[in-house]
Design a protein around this motif. Structure first.
Motif, PDB file in Angstrom:
ATOM      1  N   VAL A  79     -30.852   7.147 -19.831  1.00 45.62           N
ATOM      2  CA  VAL A  79     -31.261   5.925 -19.135  1.00 45.62           C
ATOM      3  C   VAL A  79     -32.521   6.222 -18.327  1.00 45.62           C
ATOM      4  N   SER A  80     -33.072   5.200 -17.704  1.00 47.60           N
ATOM      5  CA  SER A  80     -34.259   5.390 -16.879  1.00 47.60           C
ATOM      6  C   SER A  80     -33.873   5.910 -15.495  1.00 47.60           C
ATOM      7  N   THR A  81     -34.861   6.440 -14.790  1.00 44.54           N
ATOM      8  CA  THR A  81     -34.601   6.888 -13.425  1.00 44.54           C
ATOM      9  C   THR A  81     -34.220   5.707 -12.541  1.00 44.54           C
ATOM     10  N   ARG A  82     -34.780   4.547 -12.806  1.00 44.40           N
ATOM     11  CA  ARG A  82     -34.434   3.350 -12.035  1.00 44.40           C
ATOM     12  C   ARG A  82     -32.946   3.016 -12.205  1.00 44.40           C
ATOM     13  N   THR A  83     -32.433   3.181 -13.406  1.00 40.71           N
ATOM     14  CA  THR A  83     -31.008   2.938 -13.643  1.00 40.71           C
ATOM     15  C   THR A  83     -30.159   3.914 -12.842  1.00 40.71           C
ATOM     16  N   ILE A  84     -30.590   5.172 -12.762  1.00 41.56           N
ATOM     17  CA  ILE A  84     -29.863   6.151 -11.947  1.00 41.56           C
ATOM     18  C   ILE A  84     -29.839   5.702 -10.492  1.00 41.56           C
ATOM     19  N   TRP A  85     -30.979   5.243  -9.970  1.00 39.62           N
ATOM     20  CA  TRP A  85     -31.023   4.753  -8.587  1.00 39.62           C
ATOM     21  C   TRP A  85     -30.087   3.557  -8.403  1.00 39.62           C
ATOM     22  N   ARG A  86     -30.027   2.689  -9.381  1.00 36.60           N
ATOM     23  CA  ARG A  86     -29.103   1.544  -9.310  1.00 36.60           C
ATOM     24  C   ARG A  86     -27.645   2.009  -9.317  1.00 36.60           C
ATOM     25  N   MET A  87     -27.339   3.008 -10.135  1.00 34.34           N
ATOM     26  CA  MET A  87     -25.985   3.541 -10.213  1.00 34.34           C
ATOM     27  C   MET A  87     -25.591   4.198  -8.883  1.00 34.34           C
ATOM     28  N   ILE A  88     -26.538   4.866  -8.246  1.00 37.16           N
ATOM     29  CA  ILE A  88     -26.282   5.461  -6.933  1.00 37.16           C
ATOM     30  C   ILE A  88     -26.025   4.353  -5.915  1.00 37.16           C
ATOM     31  N   ALA A  89     -26.860   3.324  -5.930  1.00 36.88           N
ATOM     32  CA  ALA A  89     -26.703   2.206  -4.987  1.00 36.88           C
ATOM     33  C   ALA A  89     -25.378   1.473  -5.179  1.00 36.88           C
ATOM     34  N   ALA A  90     -24.923   1.403  -6.429  1.00 38.23           N
ATOM     35  CA  ALA A  90     -23.666   0.711  -6.740  1.00 38.23           C
ATOM     36  C   ALA A  90     -22.440   1.601  -6.491  1.00 38.23           C
ATOM     37  N   GLY A  91     -22.661   2.862  -6.172  1.00 40.10           N
ATOM     38  CA  GLY A  91     -21.546   3.773  -5.937  1.00 40.10           C
ATOM     39  C   GLY A  91     -20.961   4.377  -7.199  1.00 40.10           C
ATOM     40  N   GLU A  92     -21.631   4.184  -8.328  1.00 32.56           N
ATOM     41  CA  GLU A  92     -21.147   4.740  -9.589  1.00 32.56           C
ATOM     42  C   GLU A  92     -21.417   6.239  -9.683  1.00 32.56           C
ATOM     43  N   LEU A  93     -22.467   6.696  -9.025  1.00 27.48           N
ATOM     44  CA  LEU A  93     -22.804   8.112  -8.934  1.00 27.48           C
ATOM     45  C   LEU A  93     -23.067   8.444  -7.474  1.00 27.48           C
ATOM     46  N   SER A  94     -22.751   9.659  -7.082  1.00 25.73           N
ATOM     47  CA  SER A  94     -23.024  10.119  -5.722  1.00 25.73           C
ATOM     48  C   SER A  94     -24.255  11.005  -5.735  1.00 25.73           C
ATOM     49  N   ALA A  95     -25.050  10.897  -4.696  1.00 22.89           N
ATOM     50  CA  ALA A  95     -26.251  11.720  -4.584  1.00 22.89           C
ATOM     51  C   ALA A  95     -26.224  12.467  -3.261  1.00 22.89           C
ATOM     52  N   ILE A  96     -26.872  13.606  -3.259  1.00 26.80           N
ATOM     53  CA  ILE A  96     -27.050  14.373  -2.039  1.00 26.80           C
ATOM     54  C   ILE A  96     -28.535  14.632  -1.846  1.00 26.80           C
ATOM     55  N   ARG A  97     -28.924  14.885  -0.615  1.00 27.09           N
ATOM     56  CA  ARG A  97     -30.315  15.207  -0.328  1.00 27.09           C
ATOM     57  C   ARG A  97     -30.388  16.682   0.035  1.00 27.09           C
ATOM     58  N   ILE A  98     -31.269  17.389  -0.618  1.00 21.73           N
ATOM     59  CA  ILE A  98     -31.504  18.791  -0.321  1.00 21.73           C
ATOM     60  C   ILE A  98     -32.980  18.926   0.049  1.00 21.73           C
ATOM     61  N   ARG A  99     -33.222  19.124   1.335  1.00 21.83           N
ATOM     62  CA  ARG A  99     -34.586  19.258   1.853  1.00 21.83           C
ATOM     63  C   ARG A  99     -35.502  18.144   1.355  1.00 21.83           C
ATOM     64  N   GLY A 100     -35.015  16.927   1.404  1.00 20.59           N
ATOM     65  CA  GLY A 100     -35.820  15.777   1.027  1.00 20.59           C
ATOM     66  C   GLY A 100     -35.785  15.415  -0.451  1.00 20.59           C
ATOM     67  N   CYS A 101     -35.118  16.216  -1.263  1.00 18.93           N
ATOM     68  CA  CYS A 101     -35.025  15.943  -2.697  1.00 18.93           C
ATOM     69  C   CYS A 101     -33.630  15.405  -3.021  1.00 18.93           C
ATOM     70  N   THR A 102     -33.580  14.336  -3.778  1.00 23.13           N
ATOM     71  CA  THR A 102     -32.296  13.749  -4.160  1.00 23.13           C
ATOM     72  C   THR A 102     -31.747  14.486  -5.371  1.00 23.13           C
ATOM     73  N   ARG A 103     -30.492  14.882  -5.278  1.00 20.73           N
ATOM     74  CA  ARG A 103     -29.827  15.606  -6.357  1.00 20.73           C
ATOM     75  C   ARG A 103     -28.469  14.976  -6.640  1.00 20.73           C
TER      76      ARG A 103
END
Length: 66
Positions: A23-47
């Motif tokens: 999928v596109s990176t935008r879709t990943i951001w949408r999935m994170i916003a929807a709670g479908e995927l969890s993200a963490i920040r490591i020194r300013g980088c989203t992982r």
């Protein structure tokens, strides 16, 4: 090659997660916003945890009805 313990703790960037899921990176951001995927920040980088991305790919993520 990572063993199972290292694989479960590995984190990937948004671009790599998008590539894994096809999928596109935008879709990943949408999935994170929807709670479908969890993200963490490591020194300013989203992982995202690789195990979670692979779990979503194998059907362990939220199912959608078509």
């Amino acid at each position: 090659m990572l063993n199972d313990t290292e694989n479960s703790n590995a984190a990937v960037c948004v671009k790599k997660a998008a590539s894994i899921l096809g999928v596109s990176t935008r879709t990943i951001w949408r999935m994170i916003a929807a709670g479908e995927l969890s993200a963490i920040r490591i020194r300013g980088c989203t992982r995202l945890l690789l195990a979670q991305v692979l779990g979503y790919l194998s059907g362990n993520g939220k199912a959608i009805g078509l």
